[in-house]
Design a protein around this motif. Structure first.
Motif, short mmCIF file in Angstrom:
data_model
loop_
_atom_site.label_atom_id
_atom_site.label_comp_id
_atom_site.label_asym_id
_atom_site.label_seq_id
_atom_site.Cartn_x
_atom_site.Cartn_y
_atom_site.Cartn_z
N GLU A 5 42.59 33.33 36.77
CA GLU A 5 43.33 34.11 37.76
C GLU A 5 43.93 33.15 38.78
N GLN A 7 45.89 33.15 42.19
CA GLN A 7 46.34 33.96 43.31
C GLN A 7 47.14 33.11 44.28
N ARG A 18 46.39 40.77 45.13
CA ARG A 18 44.97 40.49 44.90
C ARG A 18 44.21 41.76 44.51
N THR A 19 44.53 42.85 45.19
CA THR A 19 43.84 44.11 44.92
C THR A 19 44.10 44.59 43.50
N SER A 22 42.46 42.36 40.87
CA SER A 22 41.01 42.61 40.79
C SER A 22 40.71 43.85 39.97
N LYS A 23 41.51 44.89 40.17
CA LYS A 23 41.32 46.12 39.40
C LYS A 23 41.54 45.85 37.91
N TYR A 26 38.68 43.58 36.42
CA TYR A 26 37.44 44.35 36.28
C TYR A 26 37.49 45.22 35.02
N LEU A 39 38.82 31.70 39.14
CA LEU A 39 39.84 31.95 40.16
C LEU A 39 40.36 30.64 40.72
#
Length: 207
Positions: A5, A7, A18-19, A22-23, A26, A39
């Motif tokens: 990842e 970012q 970022r949000t 992350s979803k 996951y 990351l």
């Protein structure tokens, strides 16, 4: 399988990219429970800009490298090794002033190296990327609407640049998910955000 990842938002708690990343990760890990996730946070820890000494070190043949030149290239070598060790890339990239964040450009300057991530054919004067076995997803947010085939699309130097660079490196399998632009009504923004999340959840099943 390894997922890297990357970012690039300088924001932490309020970053939309970022949000959503992350979803997605996951959900993706639910389908790949043995996968490893790494990351690389360029927004929090930007790579150094390349310098004249760095360029000279990069052009020095391996047989002539010294401790000093190897030290100059150490960050680049680490970032490149990290890429080769990864199978999947997730890039969270907000548009800053119509382009990519400066620290992401610094990252590309560190990793795009002939003989390492790309090859150059002197006979045909062409480049060939070495990262051919990777897949990537770009999650990009922006504060305007840059729909293709509209006058505003000419101002988008973010996603076209990313798509070219990834292709140049050899990554042809690239998915792009746009985070809804700010300026929409609250209801429209919410619906569009939910649609982006839904697409990411679908990609997580097969990606």
């Amino acid at each position: 399988m390894k997922l890297l990842e990357i970012q690039t938002s300088v924001r932490q708690d309020r970053s939309v990219t970022r949000t959503l990343a992350s979803k997605f990760i996951y959900q993706w890990q639910a389908y790949h429970p043995k996968a490893q996730h790494y990351l690389r946070d360029l927004g929090a820890q930007p790579p150094a800009l390349i310098t004249n000494d760095w360029v000279a070190a990069n052009l020095t043949p391996a047989s002539d490298q010294t401790d000093e030149t190897r030290a100059l290239l150490a960050t680049s070598d680490t970032l490149i090794a990290e890429l080769f060790a990864s199978d999947r890339l997730v890039l969270g990239v907000p548009m800053y002033n119509f382009g990519i964040p400066a620290h992401l450009k610094a990252y590309f300057d560190q990793i795009i190296r002939v003989g390492h991530t790309v090859d150059y054919n002197r006979d045909t004067q062409t480049f060939e990327g070495r990262l051919t076995d990777k897949k990537a997803i770009i999650i990009s947010s922006r504060a305007g609407k840059y729909t293709p085939e509209t006058p505003e699309s000419a101002m988008d130097f973010c996603v076209p640049y990313l798509q070219f660079i990834l292709s140049f490196l050899g990554i042809q399998d690239v998915e792009y998910v746009e985070v809804p632009y700010q300026g929409m009504g609250d209801d429209q923004q919410q619906k569009a955000t939910e649609a982006s999340i839904a697409r990411l959840m679908e990609l997580a099943k097969t990606w």
